[in-house]
Write a protein that holds these residues in place. Sequence first.
Motif, PDB file in Angstrom:
ATOM      1  N   ARG A  65      -7.040 -21.019 -11.913  1.00 33.52           N
ATOM      2  CA  ARG A  65      -5.740 -20.743 -11.268  1.00 33.52           C
ATOM      3  C   ARG A  65      -5.671 -21.351  -9.879  1.00 33.52           C
ATOM      4  O   ARG A  65      -4.647 -21.888  -9.473  1.00 33.52           O
ATOM      5  N   LEU A  66      -6.773 -21.239  -9.146  1.00 33.66           N
ATOM      6  CA  LEU A  66      -6.800 -21.799  -7.788  1.00 33.66           C
ATOM      7  C   LEU A  66      -6.738 -23.328  -7.806  1.00 33.66           C
ATOM      8  O   LEU A  66      -6.122 -23.945  -6.948  1.00 33.66           O
ATOM      9  N   LYS A  67      -7.357 -23.952  -8.799  1.00 35.27           N
ATOM     10  CA  LYS A  67      -7.338 -25.407  -8.912  1.00 35.27           C
ATOM     11  C   LYS A  67      -5.941 -25.919  -9.256  1.00 35.27           C
ATOM     12  O   LYS A  67      -5.547 -26.978  -8.802  1.00 35.27           O
ATOM     13  N   LEU A  68      -5.202 -25.169 -10.049  1.00 37.21           N
ATOM     14  CA  LEU A  68      -3.873 -25.588 -10.457  1.00 37.21           C
ATOM     15  C   LEU A  68      -2.849 -25.485  -9.333  1.00 37.21           C
ATOM     16  O   LEU A  68      -1.849 -26.202  -9.338  1.00 37.21           O
ATOM     17  N   LYS A  69      -3.091 -24.611  -8.363  1.00 40.04           N
ATOM     18  CA  LYS A  69      -2.126 -24.430  -7.273  1.00 40.04           C
ATOM     19  C   LYS A  69      -2.189 -25.506  -6.256  1.00 40.04           C
ATOM     20  O   LYS A  69      -2.853 -26.363  -6.057  1.00 40.04           O
TER      21      LYS A  69
END
Length: 154
Positions: free
Chosen positions: A150-154
């Motif tokens: 999730r953090l990588k996608l943001k």
Amino acid sequence: MKKSRFSNDINIRNRQAGFEYELMDKYVAGMVLTGTEIKSIREGKANLQDGYCYLSNNEMFVKGINITPYAQGTHYNHEATRERKLLLKRSELKKLEGKVEEKGLTLVPTRLFINDRGLAKLEFAVAKGKKMHDKRDNIRERDAKRELNRLKLK
């Protein structure tokens, strides 16, 4: 074009096996089936949840797999939870026999599928039962991976 109720791209999984057991080696074996059983499998009406494999007299059998009786079957219809023979080479049977004799190892069906030749195959794994703390560790690791994604996608 009329869509058939039978399908050759069947892939029935036992998802619960990954949660309950630590899967080690995987094997693929053919199954001895009756005509109504293969028709039910092609309709996707099989359940691997309670299944297990065992060796007896240098032969391997799977028990507890539920293949729903064929709807258009007559008095020749099959019993839903009968034990079915698995087809393996003798060398594979000897290797599996040695592994199962080890303490705590069992054979768990993980996937039922139809191969490219139209034959039903059962994938099973040599597995070791997980303890409760192992299950909690796996859940924790999965949640951490999800957060990182999730953090990588943001």
